[in-house]
Design a protein around this motif. Structure first.
Motif, PDB file in Angstrom:
ATOM      1  N   GLU A  74      27.496  40.445  53.231  1.00 58.89           N
ATOM      2  CA  GLU A  74      26.852  39.152  53.472  1.00 58.89           C
ATOM      3  C   GLU A  74      26.492  38.441  52.175  1.00 58.89           C
ATOM      4  O   GLU A  74      26.332  37.209  52.158  1.00 58.89           O
ATOM      5  N   GLN A  75      26.377  39.183  51.075  1.00 66.10           N
ATOM      6  CA  GLN A  75      26.024  38.560  49.794  1.00 66.10           C
ATOM      7  C   GLN A  75      27.208  37.832  49.167  1.00 66.10           C
ATOM      8  O   GLN A  75      27.036  36.943  48.354  1.00 66.10           O
ATOM      9  N   SER A  76      28.411  38.238  49.574  1.00 67.43           N
ATOM     10  CA  SER A  76      29.609  37.682  48.947  1.00 67.43           C
ATOM     11  C   SER A  76      29.938  36.298  49.487  1.00 67.43           C
ATOM     12  O   SER A  76      29.888  36.058  50.693  1.00 67.43           O
ATOM     13  N   LYS A  77      30.303  35.403  48.588  1.00 65.35           N
ATOM     14  CA  LYS A  77      30.735  34.046  48.954  1.00 65.35           C
ATOM     15  C   LYS A  77      32.253  33.902  48.862  1.00 65.35           C
ATOM     16  O   LYS A  77      32.783  32.789  48.976  1.00 65.35           O
ATOM     17  N   CYS A  78      32.950  34.997  48.634  1.00 65.56           N
ATOM     18  CA  CYS A  78      34.394  34.945  48.397  1.00 65.56           C
ATOM     19  C   CYS A  78      35.188  34.948  49.704  1.00 65.56           C
ATOM     20  O   CYS A  78      34.690  35.334  50.755  1.00 65.56           O
ATOM     21  N   ASP A  79      36.458  34.520  49.602  1.00 71.84           N
ATOM     22  CA  ASP A  79      37.344  34.478  50.768  1.00 71.84           C
ATOM     23  C   ASP A  79      37.740  35.887  51.219  1.00 71.84           C
ATOM     24  O   ASP A  79      37.930  36.136  52.411  1.00 71.84           O
ATOM     25  N   TRP A  80      37.901  36.785  50.253  1.00 72.45           N
ATOM     26  CA  TRP A  80      38.286  38.165  50.503  1.00 72.45           C
ATOM     27  C   TRP A  80      37.326  39.086  49.764  1.00 72.45           C
ATOM     28  O   TRP A  80      36.748  38.706  48.740  1.00 72.45           O
ATOM     29  N   ASN A  81      37.195  40.317  50.276  1.00 66.10           N
ATOM     30  CA  ASN A  81      36.321  41.292  49.619  1.00 66.10           C
ATOM     31  C   ASN A  81      37.019  42.639  49.486  1.00 66.10           C
ATOM     32  O   ASN A  81      37.634  43.135  50.431  1.00 66.10           O
ATOM     33  N   LEU A  82      36.903  43.204  48.290  1.00 64.26           N
ATOM     34  CA  LEU A  82      37.380  44.552  48.014  1.00 64.26           C
ATOM     35  C   LEU A  82      36.170  45.480  48.017  1.00 64.26           C
ATOM     36  O   LEU A  82      35.240  45.296  47.223  1.00 64.26           O
ATOM     37  N   VAL A  83      36.176  46.457  48.902  1.00 62.28           N
ATOM     38  CA  VAL A  83      35.045  47.371  49.049  1.00 62.28           C
ATOM     39  C   VAL A  83      35.362  48.678  48.325  1.00 62.28           C
ATOM     40  O   VAL A  83      36.343  49.357  48.657  1.00 62.28           O
ATOM     41  N   ILE A 131      43.871  53.881  52.719  1.00 58.84           N
ATOM     42  CA  ILE A 131      42.579  53.575  53.327  1.00 58.84           C
ATOM     43  C   ILE A 131      42.313  52.073  53.285  1.00 58.84           C
ATOM     44  O   ILE A 131      42.587  51.418  52.271  1.00 58.84           O
ATOM     45  N   PRO A 132      41.810  51.480  54.387  1.00 56.52           N
ATOM     46  CA  PRO A 132      41.581  50.026  54.415  1.00 56.52           C
ATOM     47  C   PRO A 132      40.366  49.643  53.577  1.00 56.52           C
ATOM     48  O   PRO A 132      39.266  50.104  53.839  1.00 56.52           O
ATOM     49  N   ARG A 133      40.567  48.772  52.599  1.00 53.73           N
ATOM     50  CA  ARG A 133      39.468  48.396  51.714  1.00 53.73           C
ATOM     51  C   ARG A 133      39.438  46.919  51.328  1.00 53.73           C
ATOM     52  O   ARG A 133      38.444  46.469  50.786  1.00 53.73           O
ATOM     53  N   LEU A 134      40.525  46.189  51.551  1.00 50.20           N
ATOM     54  CA  LEU A 134      40.521  44.768  51.184  1.00 50.20           C
ATOM     55  C   LEU A 134      40.506  43.957  52.473  1.00 50.20           C
ATOM     56  O   LEU A 134      41.459  43.995  53.253  1.00 50.20           O
ATOM     57  N   ILE A 135      39.415  43.225  52.690  1.00 53.13           N
ATOM     58  CA  ILE A 135      39.179  42.603  53.999  1.00 53.13           C
ATOM     59  C   ILE A 135      38.822  41.133  53.847  1.00 53.13           C
ATOM     60  O   ILE A 135      38.227  40.726  52.837  1.00 53.13           O
ATOM     61  N   PRO A 136      39.179  40.319  54.846  1.00 51.55           N
ATOM     62  CA  PRO A 136      38.799  38.899  54.790  1.00 51.55           C
ATOM     63  C   PRO A 136      37.310  38.713  55.063  1.00 51.55           C
ATOM     64  O   PRO A 136      36.661  39.550  55.698  1.00 51.55           O
ATOM     65  N   ARG A 137      36.791  37.632  54.581  1.00 53.08           N
ATOM     66  CA  ARG A 137      35.389  37.289  54.791  1.00 53.08           C
ATOM     67  C   ARG A 137      35.063  37.290  56.288  1.00 53.08           C
ATOM     68  O   ARG A 137      35.821  36.776  57.106  1.00 53.08           O
ATOM     69  N   GLY A 138      33.941  37.912  56.652  1.00 52.67           N
ATOM     70  CA  GLY A 138      33.514  37.954  58.041  1.00 52.67           C
ATOM     71  C   GLY A 138      33.770  39.277  58.729  1.00 52.67           C
ATOM     72  O   GLY A 138      33.145  39.580  59.749  1.00 52.67           O
ATOM     73  N   VAL A 139      34.678  40.101  58.190  1.00 55.04           N
ATOM     74  CA  VAL A 139      34.951  41.416  58.775  1.00 55.04           C
ATOM     75  C   VAL A 139      33.824  42.372  58.372  1.00 55.04           C
ATOM     76  O   VAL A 139      33.374  42.375  57.229  1.00 55.04           O
TER      77      VAL A 139
END
Length: 359
Positions: A74-83, A131-139
């Motif tokens: 929720e802190q990220s403002k980016c289109d995609w996030n790498l966890v 392993i799934p780690r790169l996800i679009p914003r909102g997932v």
């Protein structure tokens, strides 16, 4: 379609001064922003994060990894996030390699994770998982421990590889076990949680305790295509071997051969299992002696599969080395040298040592 999409690195951390700087140095050129959620560090973790201009947030730990992950996302403002976790380090892949993926439709990006761990003899081995780690914003995530992405989006394997050394650290298994048992109390027949508990106990060498959870996992894991079922069955075979439950292990191997026929890890486990069974009771299990050789030859026939989870070497140098041992102890020095040489050419040091002894 926009010309550029932004990518954020999103992490939850606690007392990670050992590895955080190494992680951030490796990945900083891959991402646009870094978001670090601290869950109660008492060391230099936050100070290190600030050196990389990270956005720092704080989350009160409530024994729920998914809740912490979702707060951090929720802190990220980016289109995609790498966890990522702090003990994971980018070793392969650059931003240009994933730009097309970022500009495309929403999907889940899978990375390759190389897990280092110690064998019982002290040797360092590596297993790999997609392993799934790169996800679009909102997932978001679900699951208090060994949390999973909560999404029906299609997945794609990305050209990104990371080293992970967390399994080399003490105490992680005991901590995870506590959370897993609590989660199981709310869903006692969940095959994924049962698998995680069984495998954690197996790694901790608590084989008798693991046996009950493996058995229940095997009863409840109905989806034969799931990756965790495959790895769970392979671990189950190793665990049964430790307990000398050979008849049960043989039955499971026969039941699963058709389903796991393309898995080098499965046949490697079979080779180890048959060897220990014969040694435990030669008269009873001598008929399975030829299966040792057949299993390792099958490993080499299948080979290493880049897009499949498993221990690195089961389809190559580890299987070759074990064949070398098999031929050496059965008096076939010529074949022993052949397979030790093969493993040695693939960089496996123990094979080179055995080869010197034979020469």
């Amino acid at each position: 379609m926009a010309d550029k999409k932004t990518l954020g690195l999103v992490m939850i951390v606690k007392n990670e001064e050992r590895c955080l700087e190494k992680c951030l140095k490796a990945v900083r050129n891959l991402v646009d922003e870094i978001y670090i959620t601290d869950t109660g560090s008492t060391d230099r973790t936050v100070e290190i994060a600030k050196k990389f201009n990270a956005h720092i947030s704080h989350f009160d730990w409530i024994n729920d990894f998914a809740a912490a992950r979702n707060f951090s996302l929720e802190q990220s403002k980016c289109d995609w996030n790498l966890v990522l976790d702090a003990d994971e380090y980018l070793i392969e892949g650059k931003r240009k390699d994933i730009e097309k993926f970022l500009l495309g439709e929403e999907r889940i990006g899978y990375i390759e994770l190389l897990n280092s761990y110690k064998e019982s003899d002290g040797e360092i081995s590596k297993s790999k998982i997609q392993i799934p780690r790169l996800i679009p914003r909102g997932v978001k995530y679900r699951g208090a421990i060994h949390e999973q992405i909560d999404s029906e989006l299609d997945g794609i394997i990305l050209p990104l590889a990371f080293d992970h050394d967390g399994y080399m650290q003490e105490g992680k298994g005991e901590r995870n076990l506590e959370f897993l048992l609590e989660e199981l109390s709310n869903d006692e027949n969940n095959p994924y949680i049962l698998y995680q508990i069984a495998k954690t106990l197996w790694i901790l060498k608590r084989f008798s305790e693991a046996d009950n959870y493996f058995e229940k996992f095997y009863e409840n894991a109905k989806n034969k295509k799931s990756e965790y079922r495959k790895t769970g069955i392979i671990s189950y075979i190793y665990n049964l071997s430790e307990l000398n439950k050979n008849d049960k292990g043989i039955k499971i191997i026969e039941n699963e051969k058709n389903n796991l026929d393309n898995s080098a890890d499965f046949y490697f486990a079979c080779g180890m299992f048959y060897m220990k069974a014969v040694l435990s009771d030669v008269n009873k299990y001598i008929n399975y002696f030829p299966e040792i050789e057949k299993s390792y030859l099958k490993c080499l026939e299948i080979g290493e599969n880049k897009n499949s989870d498993g221990v690195i070497g089961c389809g190559s140098f580890k299987a070759s080395y074990n064949l070398g041992v098999f031929y050496e102890v059965t008096g076939n020095s010529e074949k022993a040298r052949e397979y030790y040489s093969l493993a040695g050419r693939q960089g496996y040091a123990p094979a080179r040592e055995r080869l010197k002894t034979l020469k």
